[in-house]
Design a protein around this motif. Sequence first.
Motif, PDB file in Angstrom:
ATOM      1  N   PRO A 165       0.792  -1.237   0.000  1.00 44.42           N
ATOM      2  CA  PRO A 165       0.000   0.000   0.000  1.00 44.42           C
ATOM      3  C   PRO A 165       0.819   1.280   0.000  1.00 44.42           C
ATOM      4  CG  PRO A 165      -0.969  -1.599   1.503  1.00 44.42           C
ATOM      5  CD  PRO A 165       0.335  -2.191   1.036  1.00 44.42           C
ATOM      6  N   TRP A 166       1.950   1.313   0.715  1.00 47.24           N
ATOM      7  CA  TRP A 166       2.706   2.557   0.773  1.00 47.24           C
ATOM      8  C   TRP A 166       3.421   2.875  -0.548  1.00 47.24           C
ATOM      9  CZ3 TRP A 166       7.890   1.711   0.082  1.00 47.24           C
ATOM     10  CH2 TRP A 166       8.388   0.448   0.419  1.00 47.24           C
ATOM     11  N   LEU A 167       3.347   1.968  -1.537  1.00 50.61           N
ATOM     12  CA  LEU A 167       3.880   2.239  -2.874  1.00 50.61           C
ATOM     13  C   LEU A 167       2.739   2.404  -3.876  1.00 50.61           C
ATOM     14  CD1 LEU A 167       7.004  -0.045  -3.520  1.00 50.61           C
ATOM     15  CD2 LEU A 167       6.889   2.433  -3.595  1.00 50.61           C
ATOM     16  N   GLY A 168       1.671   2.978  -3.432  1.00 51.71           N
ATOM     17  CA  GLY A 168       0.456   3.033  -4.237  1.00 51.71           C
ATOM     18  C   GLY A 168       0.638   3.563  -5.645  1.00 51.71           C
ATOM     19  N   GLY A 169       1.510   4.561  -5.840  1.00 53.13           N
ATOM     20  CA  GLY A 169       1.706   5.132  -7.169  1.00 53.13           C
ATOM     21  C   GLY A 169       2.386   4.193  -8.144  1.00 53.13           C
TER      22      GLY A 169
END
Length: 373
Positions: A165-169
């Motif tokens: 999730p913290w690498l969503g882009g």
Amino acid sequence: MFGGRQRGLSLSELQKRMIWHLRVYGPTARSQLAAALGQSNAAITRFSRELINLGLIREEEGLNARIKGRPMVPLGISGDGAFAAGATYHPGWLEVMLVDFAGTVLAQDSLPFESKSPRDFALAVDERLTVLAARLGLTQRRFLGLGVAVPGYLVGAEERRAVVPWLGGWRNQPLIPLFSDILDMPIWIENDATAAALAEYYQERILRNHRTILMLFLGHGLGGGIVAERELYRGEYGNAGEIGRLFPLSPQRPSGIDLIGTLRGHGIAIKDLSGLQSLLLLHPALFEQWMDRVARQLAPVVAGGTAWLDPGAIVISGALPPALPAGIAARLQDWERNDYAAPRPQIIASELCSSAVCLGAGLVPIHAQTSRR
């Protein structure tokens, strides 16, 4: 910009075999190399001369042996002829590494980084590589390319991945075209645990003793990597070793995030994995209990991996203080019933731990251009 035209490596099948023999067995005389590879002395002499000119192997003058009064100068791997870069993104920071052809780390750098844009990541990596290469006096002519380790599994072409999730882009983006356009250099993208498995395999104590290993990597999540017969094994869809799917998200998934949650559940304040080391001596019983439970959870994975792959070693690694993979590995030594007589894999604790991911990313371009596949 650090990119531009790189020469790559155009090696014959025999030259690749020579390089791998020297990696695995260490410095070897030409006549011994010819016998081991089933080649004539003349062929080995000719092809070794080309590899020496490329700076990929060298004569190990200090290891002279004498046969019938004449010296034999062994050949060994040289780091001088080529180098590659690795990069990865941790929560809150970016890591970059330069590695020479022998696998030696030339430079390691990190910087705070919060952007979720893969474009911003590529620009930051390009800037750091330019600085590091200039500082070391490295030339583009010797540069083989960049490996990027990504926490996520493949879902489509052009390295489109489902990511944390913290690498969503980064989710489902065409990463190869995006990075290639910005960085202007050969790009390899690999799952972070698979990259870590390659780094673990290149360690001399493993490379010289085993052809096949299974690696379990406990980071923010849980991943695995496989080296089979000295080659990275990715599977039909590129997701071999994705053992996290065996542990659907739950309160007790064996991972670093789970450990942080366990500590917080006991009222211990901790922000991220970097805070674990300072807590080990303060709360030993909690860490012992956690390692007991994680070893029980991983024992079926070890058993299944052994049954299917017959590895020589299983490496326990992760973005954790070294004492934790070591403790888990020790607990897994007796995972199998004693009446089974087949050889069992060694259970090895990583000596690289969190640095394995970026190092493995840097080794990917080197491995890819010297692999016999």
